[in-house]
Design a protein around this motif. Structure first.
Motif, short mmCIF file in Angstrom:
data_model
loop_
_atom_site.label_atom_id
_atom_site.label_comp_id
_atom_site.label_asym_id
_atom_site.label_seq_id
_atom_site.Cartn_x
_atom_site.Cartn_y
_atom_site.Cartn_z
N SER A 60 0.84 -1.19 0.00
CA SER A 60 0.00 0.00 0.00
C SER A 60 0.87 1.24 0.00
CB SER A 60 -0.94 0.01 1.21
OG SER A 60 -0.22 0.15 2.42
N ALA A 61 0.29 2.33 -0.49
CA ALA A 61 1.02 3.60 -0.57
C ALA A 61 0.01 4.75 -0.63
CB ALA A 61 1.92 3.62 -1.80
N GLY A 62 0.52 5.95 -0.42
CA GLY A 62 -0.31 7.15 -0.49
C GLY A 62 0.15 8.08 -1.59
N THR A 63 -0.81 8.81 -2.18
CA THR A 63 -0.49 9.72 -3.27
C THR A 63 0.12 11.03 -2.78
OG1 THR A 63 -2.74 10.61 -3.25
CG2 THR A 63 -2.28 8.82 -4.80
N ASN A 64 -0.13 11.39 -1.52
CA ASN A 64 0.40 12.65 -0.99
C ASN A 64 1.89 12.52 -0.67
OD1 ASN A 64 -2.25 13.42 -1.17
ND2 ASN A 64 -2.53 13.83 1.00
N HIS A 65 2.60 13.63 -0.82
CA HIS A 65 4.05 13.62 -0.57
C HIS A 65 4.37 13.32 0.89
CE1 HIS A 65 5.00 14.90 -4.59
NE2 HIS A 65 4.12 15.88 -4.49
N ASP A 66 3.44 13.65 1.81
CA ASP A 66 3.69 13.39 3.23
C ASP A 66 3.01 12.10 3.72
OD1 ASP A 66 1.10 14.34 3.01
OD2 ASP A 66 1.20 15.60 4.79
N ALA A 67 2.67 11.22 2.78
CA ALA A 67 2.05 9.94 3.14
C ALA A 67 3.03 9.10 3.95
CB ALA A 67 1.63 9.19 1.88
N ASP A 68 2.49 8.19 4.78
CA ASP A 68 3.35 7.31 5.57
C ASP A 68 4.27 6.49 4.67
OD1 ASP A 68 2.21 8.35 7.81
OD2 ASP A 68 1.29 6.49 8.51
N ASN A 69 3.75 6.00 3.55
CA ASN A 69 4.55 5.30 2.55
C ASN A 69 4.20 5.93 1.20
OD1 ASN A 69 6.26 3.40 1.33
ND2 ASN A 69 4.57 1.99 1.00
N PRO A 70 4.96 6.95 0.77
CA PRO A 70 4.61 7.64 -0.47
C PRO A 70 4.75 6.74 -1.69
CG PRO A 70 6.22 8.89 0.82
CD PRO A 70 6.11 7.53 1.43
N LEU A 71 3.84 6.93 -2.61
CA LEU A 71 3.85 6.18 -3.87
C LEU A 71 5.14 6.46 -4.63
CD1 LEU A 71 1.95 4.35 -5.42
CD2 LEU A 71 0.94 6.37 -6.44
N SER A 72 5.70 5.43 -5.25
CA SER A 72 6.95 5.59 -5.99
C SER A 72 6.87 4.82 -7.31
CB SER A 72 8.11 5.04 -5.16
OG SER A 72 7.99 3.63 -5.03
N HIS A 73 7.79 5.15 -8.22
CA HIS A 73 7.88 4.42 -9.48
C HIS A 73 8.13 2.93 -9.23
CE1 HIS A 73 8.28 8.40 -11.37
NE2 HIS A 73 7.90 7.79 -12.47
N GLU A 74 8.96 2.64 -8.23
CA GLU A 74 9.30 1.24 -7.93
C GLU A 74 8.06 0.45 -7.51
OE1 GLU A 74 12.69 3.74 -7.94
OE2 GLU A 74 11.00 3.90 -6.56
N LEU A 75 7.21 1.06 -6.67
CA LEU A 75 5.99 0.38 -6.23
C LEU A 75 5.05 0.13 -7.41
CD1 LEU A 75 5.15 2.11 -2.83
CD2 LEU A 75 5.51 -0.34 -3.22
N ILE A 76 4.94 1.11 -8.28
CA ILE A 76 4.06 0.95 -9.44
C ILE A 76 4.59 -0.13 -10.37
CG2 ILE A 76 3.19 2.10 -11.51
CD1 ILE A 76 2.99 4.64 -9.73
#
Length: 113
Positions: free
Chosen positions: A32-48
């Motif tokens: 899981s990830a978050g779209t916001n820059h301050d998310a607990d685990n921010p979304l990244s290219h690697e995750l996608i």
């Protein structure tokens, strides 16, 4: 094994709940990830790139994904679950809603056991 990524805004309530609920489901790996820059685990290219299938909690999350990570998406399917930010982490109503909305996308538990 299919890699499934759940996405919400902050990665504090909805997507971590989904990750925990489906963590032991056979035939899939979840994150899981978050779209916001301050998310607990921010979304990244690697995750996608890791994900085979992406589940966004709301349309706004899908739109952010498509704008910021267009090159990484490379035709990946993004499913919008239409789950509003109205729930606490592991809220029983949220868990029930996730299970209902995800049922058609998951491999049957008995088929892999």
């Amino acid at each position: 094994m299919k890699n499934i990524l759940f996405v919400c805004s902050q990665n504090r309530l909805r997507s971590p709940t989904a990750e925990q609920v489906f963590a032991d489901h056979p035939g899939i790996e979840v994150g899981s990830a978050g779209t916001n820059h301050d998310a607990d685990n921010p979304l990244s290219h690697e995750l996608i790139e890791w994900a085979d299938l992406i589940f966004a909690m709301e349309r706004t999350h899908r739109n952010k994904l498509q704008k910021r990570f267009r090159s990484a998406l490379n035709g990946k399917r993004i499913v919008v679950l239409d789950i509003p930010d109205d729930y606490a982490f592991m809220d029983p109503d949220l868990v029930a809603l996730l299970k209902a909305r995800m049922a058609r996308y998951l491999p049957p538990a008995e088929a892999t056991s």
